[in-house]
Design a protein around this motif. Sequence first.
Motif, PDB file in Angstrom:
ATOM      1  N   LYS A 151       0.841  -1.181   0.000  1.00  0.00           N
ATOM      2  CA  LYS A 151       0.000   0.000   0.000  1.00  0.00           C
ATOM      3  C   LYS A 151       0.885   1.242   0.000  1.00  0.00           C
ATOM      4  CE  LYS A 151      -3.743  -2.262   2.539  1.00  0.00           C
ATOM      5  NZ  LYS A 151      -4.571  -2.236   3.781  1.00  0.00           N
ATOM      6  N   THR A 173      -0.853   5.478   1.784  1.00  0.00           N
ATOM      7  CA  THR A 173      -1.452   5.519   3.121  1.00  0.00           C
ATOM      8  C   THR A 173      -1.271   6.928   3.666  1.00  0.00           C
ATOM      9  OG1 THR A 173       0.614   4.875   4.194  1.00  0.00           O
ATOM     10  CG2 THR A 173      -0.879   3.093   3.518  1.00  0.00           C
ATOM     11  N   ASN A 221       2.302   7.536   4.762  1.00  0.00           N
ATOM     12  CA  ASN A 221       3.241   7.750   3.663  1.00  0.00           C
ATOM     13  C   ASN A 221       3.048   9.113   3.010  1.00  0.00           C
ATOM     14  OD1 ASN A 221       4.352   5.235   4.071  1.00  0.00           O
ATOM     15  ND2 ASN A 221       3.207   4.238   2.418  1.00  0.00           N
ATOM     16  N   GLU A 278      -2.506   4.121   8.973  1.00  0.00           N
ATOM     17  CA  GLU A 278      -2.447   2.989   8.027  1.00  0.00           C
ATOM     18  C   GLU A 278      -3.583   3.002   7.018  1.00  0.00           C
ATOM     19  OE1 GLU A 278       0.118   0.931   7.946  1.00  0.00           O
ATOM     20  OE2 GLU A 278       0.960   2.155   9.557  1.00  0.00           O
ATOM     21  N   LYS A 279      -4.442   3.993   7.099  1.00  0.00           N
ATOM     22  CA  LYS A 279      -5.588   4.092   6.184  1.00  0.00           C
ATOM     23  C   LYS A 279      -5.100   4.281   4.755  1.00  0.00           C
ATOM     24  CE  LYS A 279     -10.073   4.612   5.428  1.00  0.00           C
ATOM     25  NZ  LYS A 279     -11.058   3.562   5.729  1.00  0.00           N
ATOM     26  N   GLU A 280      -5.622   3.477   3.819  1.00  0.00           N
ATOM     27  CA  GLU A 280      -5.220   3.575   2.412  1.00  0.00           C
ATOM     28  C   GLU A 280      -6.162   4.505   1.653  1.00  0.00           C
ATOM     29  OE1 GLU A 280      -4.182   0.725  -1.442  1.00  0.00           O
ATOM     30  OE2 GLU A 280      -5.394  -0.060   0.203  1.00  0.00           O
ATOM     31  N   LEU A 294      -8.002   5.618  -1.697  1.00  0.00           N
ATOM     32  CA  LEU A 294      -8.475   4.904  -2.887  1.00  0.00           C
ATOM     33  C   LEU A 294      -8.645   5.798  -4.104  1.00  0.00           C
ATOM     34  CD1 LEU A 294     -11.131   2.537  -1.265  1.00  0.00           C
ATOM     35  CD2 LEU A 294      -8.693   2.137  -1.670  1.00  0.00           C
ATOM     36  N   ASP A 309     -13.216   7.131   1.028  1.00  0.00           N
ATOM     37  CA  ASP A 309     -11.775   6.949   1.236  1.00  0.00           C
ATOM     38  C   ASP A 309     -10.930   7.679   0.207  1.00  0.00           C
ATOM     39  OD1 ASP A 309     -12.187   5.446   3.517  1.00  0.00           O
ATOM     40  OD2 ASP A 309     -12.154   3.535   2.454  1.00  0.00           O
ATOM     41  N   TYR A 336       4.530   9.243  -5.828  1.00  0.00           N
ATOM     42  CA  TYR A 336       3.718   8.078  -6.178  1.00  0.00           C
ATOM     43  C   TYR A 336       4.189   7.452  -7.487  1.00  0.00           C
ATOM     44  CZ  TYR A 336      -0.550   5.266  -6.752  1.00  0.00           C
ATOM     45  OH  TYR A 336      -1.457   4.243  -6.905  1.00  0.00           O
ATOM     46  N   LYS A 375      -4.022   3.059 -10.386  1.00  0.00           N
ATOM     47  CA  LYS A 375      -4.130   1.974  -9.415  1.00  0.00           C
ATOM     48  C   LYS A 375      -2.833   1.163  -9.387  1.00  0.00           C
ATOM     49  CE  LYS A 375      -8.350   3.214  -8.702  1.00  0.00           C
ATOM     50  NZ  LYS A 375      -8.650   4.042  -7.496  1.00  0.00           N
ATOM     51  N   GLU A 376      -2.568   0.565  -8.244  1.00  0.00           N
ATOM     52  CA  GLU A 376      -1.320  -0.181  -8.090  1.00  0.00           C
ATOM     53  C   GLU A 376      -1.276  -1.426  -8.975  1.00  0.00           C
ATOM     54  OE1 GLU A 376       0.044  -0.838  -4.096  1.00  0.00           O
ATOM     55  OE2 GLU A 376      -0.838   1.035  -3.383  1.00  0.00           O
TER      56      GLU A 376
END
Length: 1005
Positions: free
Chosen positions: A2, A5, A8, A25-27, A29, A41, A99, A154-155
């Motif tokens: 992730k 977050t 990060n 730790e919340k991701e 979206l 989110d 990113y 997106k990852e």
Amino acid sequence: MKILTIENIVSALGASLVNGDEFKEKEILGVAIDSRKVEKDFLFFAFKGDKVDGHDYIKAAFDNGAAAVVCEKVPEGEEGVCIVVEDSVEAIKKLATYYREKLGIKVVGVTGSIGKTTTKEFIATVLSQKYNVFRTEKNQNNLIGLPLSILNIKENNDVAVLEMGISEFGEMTKLSEIAKPDICVITNISACHLETLGSLDGVLKAKTEIFEYMNPEGSVVVCGDDERLATIEEVKGKKPVTYGFDEKNAVHPTKVVNRGLWGSECTVEDSDGIFNISIPLAGKHMVLDALAAVSVAKLLDVSAEQIGFGISCVKALSGRNNIIQKNSITIIDDCYNASPESMKSGLDLLTEAITPTVAILGDMLEQGENEEKGHEEVGAYAVEKGINTIVCVGPLSKKMYDKALSESAVKSNTEVLYFATVDEAIENLNTYVKRDDTVLIKASNGMHFNRILEAITSDEKKDTFEKREEKLFEAAQKVPDDALIGEIKDVTPSDAPVAEVKEETAEPAAAPAKTKKTKSADQKEKESAGAQLGIIIALAIVAILAGVIAFGIVKHNIYKDATQGTIVYYASNKYGTKGLIEDNVIAKSSDNIVWNTGSPYVQMGYDGKYYYYAVPDGGNYEIFITDKYGKNKKSVEKNVRKYEILDKGNIIFISGNGLYTYNAKKDETNLIGESVSKFVLNKKKTEVAFFTYDGDLKRMKIGDQESLEVIDTAVTSFECADEKLKTVYYFKKSNLYVGKKGKPSLLLSEDATKVYFAHKEKKPIIYFNDSENALWYYNGKAKEAVKVTDNGQNVYGATLGYASFMIYKDGKWEFVNKDNVYTFKEFETGSFTQIVSADSKHIYFLDVDSAKNTSSVYSVSAKGFGKEKKVVNETANVDSVEYIGEGYIFVLKDDGGGKKDLYEREKLVARNIEPGSLKKTEYGDDFVFAYQVKDDDGFYKIVLFDGKNIKDIGSSLDTDIVAMSKKKIYFRSRGEKSGFEIKYFNGRKAKTYKESIEEFKYIQY
């Protein structure tokens, strides 16, 4: 891992975290800069603008589900997670840079003066056939839009295709630093943003700043036809890949077939060879955009098959050469932006229209010192191209109007108008736009020409446009040589031989005049022999009876591969059929009907009782019907874009956006559905499924409105259906569904990317890839799909329509049959493998080993290699596989001197054979093919091969057999009197069917 977050993000920005310690730790979206577009989110960036302060909408962002907000100050009393920075605008650039570096994906950066967005769409759509691709939405291409785009990658994406736009020096350097492209694409250098960039050389300098931060191991793709881009010889030690029409480019077309407003067909050549693509968007510049996509795809190892399919799937964007048909007007919506070059491209496209043309042209902004010259150039060019009505709108366009007016003084069929404002142009719309016109709408985005588009297409305008007065267009508009619909353009050296093209003019089809029927000398001669007719018939009956008595049955060779049909020919300026006593005229040449080169959706048809044919009508077609004697002709409907025959005297068609049926006996038209984009019939043609522009997918029995069933709503695409229409497959965004008759729709996947339909199987079987490139199988009955393999993105042979195909992964080939995967054992493929045929159990492929100079044809099945596992020729490469089936494998082999020899496996059948001419008649072991060698008149020798012997049929003008009916093989041969004649071979000898014809076609029914 992730990446985005909250923890990060705070670290990357060097920011302060407020109210967020427990949410580190919340991701995240997604990212938005408009609170109305925030979803659950998401991360919201609050920008302080001149008129609007995003900080005032922080509460709204949290109410819509934002996980956190990046802001310069925390509103009083706000309890949501806030990431506080000094400058929100700089923060989004910084976070996007962070990113991008963490993602580790391939990035394609697309820039250029014009065509960026469409080129981006071509590239992204093509790459999507192999990779999970992210693309820039709309035109988010500046120092705010690009970072926003990157942060929404997106990852699990493999490739990002990013549009990069600038208006001043230094901007591209900043964009390049953020995006760090692996592949840089520059479409062209033209007169845009000259107010800040000064000159075309300035534009080149600014655009090439994209190289500053590109991957040192990356590649550059440029249009080699652009004189300034052609000067780029090397970037970071590598030569750029060039594309364009000139054959000096690495990627270029060898042939272009122009389909007018409906796109073009191309044969493309690059270092790997030649392949075909079908471009659905109209205009010469769209060919260049497609070539750019081919160039990028080749760099990323996308196959020719995947490239061709991807290009065929590209759709027009709003405001960019988008063809719209509404209110009996065909509109070329190109109102997003404009420069002198793009204006000329738009006018070139408008000349493809076959109806009166109207160009509504507006101000081109940011043209600098060339402003007046650019507008005058466009005005003169519009007159030069023969546009019927030129409408200039806006203060800068007064120069365009003045120039067009002076140039049009010698053209009686050109009308030039001027309006100072868009409001005036809309107010007077009905004075210059008429029913059936083709209208180009183009100006810079700041002119808000979308309002003119909305005015023309509004429901209030329905049935208000009047028919244009013919006297305005007394002189027939000459279609430019480079705009002939259907013309094949050879991109060859100027001294190469070219085919002669007859010059034509586009004239409105006139109604045929009523004339007194007179009898020809030939008819009188036939009537004078009428007294002998009874004797002839009597003798024929006696002969038949004698044959039955003597032999029990009269035997005739029957060629079964074609159904019943009828011959229609073109001769003496008429289209006709051959009757028992006299030829029946269906239409005259002045009717301009769609013949052999028209749209596949409106080809001439015959149902055994009626003929149907189409006449061009405002970008679409008017459908006519006549009985089999060429009498009682009537118009069915105008503005038709597709029709199909249901049964005798009944058709179904789309006119405007309505889906209708027509009954010839009652002369009755019935509406089935509105706003219809696509329809599919079941095999018996008794039911129809159709998809609407509103996203509704429906199904019904034809003629029974009460049977109408809504399968689903909010559908984004209708993929396929089985032959009974009991099972349909469709997408709702990335969710793939199957809809079964009488049952609720079943969700098959939440992230499907591509669907393969085994339409030749008895049961409705599909395969699909998901976003991680896994391959899934669904048999049409189960409650869920089954995963076949984790890496199934490189699929070959699935387009053949069977549940058997091959996949290539990890350097090896595997065979797929239903939900099973079989690995090839004790077999190594050569340097190149090509799928050539398939059936329900086998895949046939040609394997070429360049090192050993051998080619082999193999078959593979679930049981391993079948009986066809045999080297076809061990000494030289097989050029092509001509036919596989019923135990036969016919191939062509180069004899070393450019001639092709025909082999059945290793058995030599004949020498000097024309490629592609072999056809099976399905009468015993009969095949037909043509020799390469021509006679003194330039005709090909046509022969019949029965598996053992070769029998001469005759000489044909065409390399392939035009038609095979139940009892005859038809071909066009030399005429003994004049022109050509239709001949047929009946199993014993060739006979003449019709003399003195120019062209013919066989219509099955």
